[in-house]
Scaffold this active site. Structure first.
Site, PDB file in Angstrom:
ATOM      1  N   SER A 282       0.840  -1.198   0.000  1.00 36.06           N
ATOM      2  CA  SER A 282       0.000   0.000   0.000  1.00 36.06           C
ATOM      3  C   SER A 282       0.871   1.242   0.000  1.00 36.06           C
ATOM      4  O   SER A 282       2.073   1.185   0.245  1.00 36.06           O
ATOM      5  CB  SER A 282      -0.893  -0.003   1.242  1.00 36.06           C
ATOM      6  OG  SER A 282      -0.104   0.276   2.386  1.00 36.06           O
ATOM      7  N   LYS A 283       0.230   2.338  -0.291  1.00 33.77           N
ATOM      8  CA  LYS A 283       0.914   3.628  -0.281  1.00 33.77           C
ATOM      9  C   LYS A 283       1.609   3.855   1.057  1.00 33.77           C
ATOM     10  O   LYS A 283       2.716   4.368   1.117  1.00 33.77           O
ATOM     11  CB  LYS A 283      -0.130   4.725  -0.512  1.00 33.77           C
ATOM     12  CG  LYS A 283       0.428   6.128  -0.476  1.00 33.77           C
ATOM     13  CD  LYS A 283      -0.677   7.158  -0.630  1.00 33.77           C
ATOM     14  CE  LYS A 283      -1.115   7.757   0.689  1.00 33.77           C
ATOM     15  NZ  LYS A 283      -0.046   8.421   1.438  1.00 33.77           N
ATOM     16  N   ARG A 284       0.951   3.427   2.108  1.00 31.75           N
ATOM     17  CA  ARG A 284       1.507   3.566   3.456  1.00 31.75           C
ATOM     18  C   ARG A 284       2.877   2.896   3.596  1.00 31.75           C
ATOM     19  O   ARG A 284       3.764   3.395   4.273  1.00 31.75           O
ATOM     20  CB  ARG A 284       0.546   2.952   4.487  1.00 31.75           C
ATOM     21  CG  ARG A 284      -0.562   3.881   4.875  1.00 31.75           C
ATOM     22  CD  ARG A 284      -0.205   4.681   6.139  1.00 31.75           C
ATOM     23  NE  ARG A 284      -1.016   5.878   6.216  1.00 31.75           N
ATOM     24  CZ  ARG A 284      -0.585   7.099   5.877  1.00 31.75           C
ATOM     25  NH1 ARG A 284       0.637   7.276   5.434  1.00 31.75           N
ATOM     26  NH2 ARG A 284      -1.365   8.140   5.985  1.00 31.75           N
TER      27      ARG A 284
ATOM     28  N   ASP B 109       5.512   5.107   2.178  1.00 25.70           N
ATOM     29  CA  ASP B 109       5.800   6.216   3.093  1.00 25.70           C
ATOM     30  C   ASP B 109       6.683   5.730   4.241  1.00 25.70           C
ATOM     31  O   ASP B 109       7.659   6.361   4.614  1.00 25.70           O
ATOM     32  CB  ASP B 109       4.495   6.778   3.686  1.00 25.70           C
ATOM     33  CG  ASP B 109       3.603   7.376   2.602  1.00 25.70           C
ATOM     34  OD1 ASP B 109       4.121   7.625   1.494  1.00 25.70           O
ATOM     35  OD2 ASP B 109       2.409   7.581   2.865  1.00 25.70           O
TER      36      ASP B 109
END
Length: 509
Positions: A266-268, A271
RNA sequence: GCCGCGUUGGUCAAGGGGUUAAGACGCCUCCCUUUCACGGAGGAAUCACGGGUUCGAUUCCCGUACGUGGUACCA
């Protein structure tokens, strides 16, 4: 595989940044279309109006364009089966939902969200934590199956909101052949009565995907494995709608997993672990939060695609570096793997590095320029830039690396690693550099050969070992123990700058 | 919980009833480079487990475990 013409589609939902898994899905569809001389269509699946994000559709188009994935039909390039945006196709879906009602394969349901929640809450047990709206529960709900016809008509006439649900048959086994996984079968008794048409009149994904794939004459569907559980529903819909002979072939792609731990990437994770997940920078229009993309991190589109292709596919040969054209020629569905692949950013950078080495210097220079400008480096000569690029590309994994690796060509180093010089520093060495740099005007044509000849002569005269003098010179010019050949650097930055940097360093020693 | 799908080194993976079980990334060592990289040469490291079938299973079958996806008026 039947003989009709190949038509595939990439059908993203425009709700935010384009995830690398989405790009891979688009890529595999595109590759398949290319391989079989088919058409690639982009269809925007925006049936959830509550998740509408302004700009997301254009962003998806931009990402595909940057990657080099060319579509034949899309919201922006209308074709014979438009429109290509589901919200624009809204009037087309209802008739099919109603056809199913007439056939007895669907029904009206008037349950409010609260009632649904209550049902799930009431029926929840440790053994069954998520009760479904299905054959076991539908008769206790408020729908046209459980209520007398008169009452249903009254509600309909009164304009009470309703949805249309699929009436999942019982006791059937739904079987289909997945292009990647082989035979898949499910027992309908375990499937639920999915909503087909929402109370706002929009279709759900399930209805829309089947209707659109039929109307758009899609021949093959390559999508993520997360759709595998609902594939039987879709197959059933194709059958009940009477389109079984036109049903596309399904191919469910393995998931792309997070590098550590488990689960879908995921994008998380990006990050958290410091790597991009989206194809290009994405700024959330609501929060203003910006998420970095592969493009802005300095990835070459072909390297990005090459890396993505290898996440779930393998050519079966030793070749790993592929241009898009080579991927088109080598791609085959038979070589798509079934198991999920963990994303490895180190390997991604390696693909990029390999593509950088293979890219023409002038082309590379054009791609590198924005990164140098962003780093505040004054680049005023294109030819010099091309030369610099050729000299430092060896050590660059991304286009962004060029800024760090070539900064000293464009400005004097801010920090000089004096400690590495001081260890063996002597007054004789200081004298050597002073005298040599004072005589730069005697070097003649300022090029690698002449500078080197001058250096050799001076070194011989000094009686100091060449190796003792080369490293400090490098450090004075570039700031540290790195970079390409010193003479090449001197040639490019020019005699004046060399002299200045040597003097500046000498002053600090 | 239930259903689906999956499981070869740390990661991506080839292979497939009998092999020294490819290759790549990463890691380590060495070489090259009077720097750093690039490049080159080596090295450590793998068939989830248990039953079958078989002369022989990493490979075929069945279980188990584990992972993952789904179980929404999201896609």
């Amino acid at each position: 595989m039947n003989s009709r013409s190949v038509r595939v589609r990439f059908a993203p939902s425009p709700t935010g940044g384009l995830h690398l898994g989405g790009v891979r899905t688009a890529l595999f569809n595109y590759l398949f279309a290319k391989r079989y001389n088919g058409k690639m269509v982009l269809r925007v699946e925006d049936t959830d109006q509550t998740r509408f994000v302004p700009g997301a559709e254009q962003y998806i188009v931009d990402c595909l364009e940057w990657c080099g994935i060319v579509t034949d039909e899309s919201p922006l390039q209308s074709g014979p089966y438009g429109p290509y945006r589901q919200s624009d196709r809204k009037p087309m879906y209802r008739q099919y939902a109603e056809q199913l009602i007439v056939q007895g394969d669907a029904y009206y349901a008037f349950d409010t969200p609260e009632e649904l929640e209550k049902m799930r809450e009431d029926l929840k047990t440790p053994e069954n934590p998520s009760p479904q709206y299905d054959i076991t529960t539908r008769m206790r709900m408020r729908n046209s199956l459980s209520m007398p016809p008169g009452e249903v008509d009254a509600l309909l006439e009164a304009g009470i909101p309703y949805v249309i649900r699929f009436r999942m048959p019982e006791g059937e086994t739904i079987q289909f052949d997945d292009l990647i996984r082989g035979s898949i079968s499910n027992d309908t008794g375990l499937l639920d009565d999915k909503v087909l048409l929402k109370s706002d009149g929009m279709p759900t994904y399930h209805l829309a995907v089947v209707v659109d794939d039929y109307l758009m004459k899609i021949s093959h569907i390559f999508r993520g494995e997360e759709w595998l559980p609902s594939a039987p529903l879709h197959v059933l819909l194709w059958k009940k709608l009477g389109w079984e002979q036109d049903m596309p072939h399904f191919g469910h792609l393995p998931l792309i997993l997070k590098p550590d731990g488990n689960g879908k990437l995921s994008k998380r994770d990006g990050d958290r672990l410091g790597f991009p997940v989206f194809a290009m920078d994405w700024t959330d229009p609501q929060t203003g939060e910006k998420t970095i993309g592969f493009k802005e991190r300095g990835f070459l589109p072909e390297a990005f695609l090459n890396m993505l292709a290898f996440l779930g596919w393998h050519p079966g040969t030793e070749q790993e570096i592929f241009s898009l054209a080579e991927l088109e020629a080598a791609f085959s569905v038979e070589r798509i793997s079934r198991s999920g692949a963990k994303f490895d950013y180190e390997k991604a950078k390696w693909f990029n590095q390999q593509h950088i080495q293979r890219t023409d210097n002038a082309v590379l220079a054009a791609g590198v320029l924005p990164f140098l400008e962003a780093a505040g480096l004054p680049v005023d000569n294109k030819d010099v830039l091309v030369r610099v690029v050729s000299l430092v590309k060896d050590r660059c994994h991304t286009l962004a690396d060029f800024a760090e690796q070539s900064a000293f060509f464009f400005r004097a180093p801010e920090q000089i690693d004096l400690d590495s010089i001081r260890g063996k520093w002597t007054p004789e060495k200081a004298a050597f550099y002073r005298e040599w740099s004072d005589n730069f005007n005697a070097v003649g044509s300022w090029d690698h050969e002449s500078i080197n000849a001058s250096f050799e002569t001076a070194v011989a005269a000094s009686g100091i070992k060449k190796g003792e003098l080369m490293l400090p010179l490098r450090i004075m010019l570039v700031g540290g123990k790195f970079g390409p050949n010193v003479m090449d650097i001197m040639e490019i930055i020019g005699a004046a700058a060399c002299k200045e940097r040597i003097e500046a360093a000498l002053a600090q020693l």
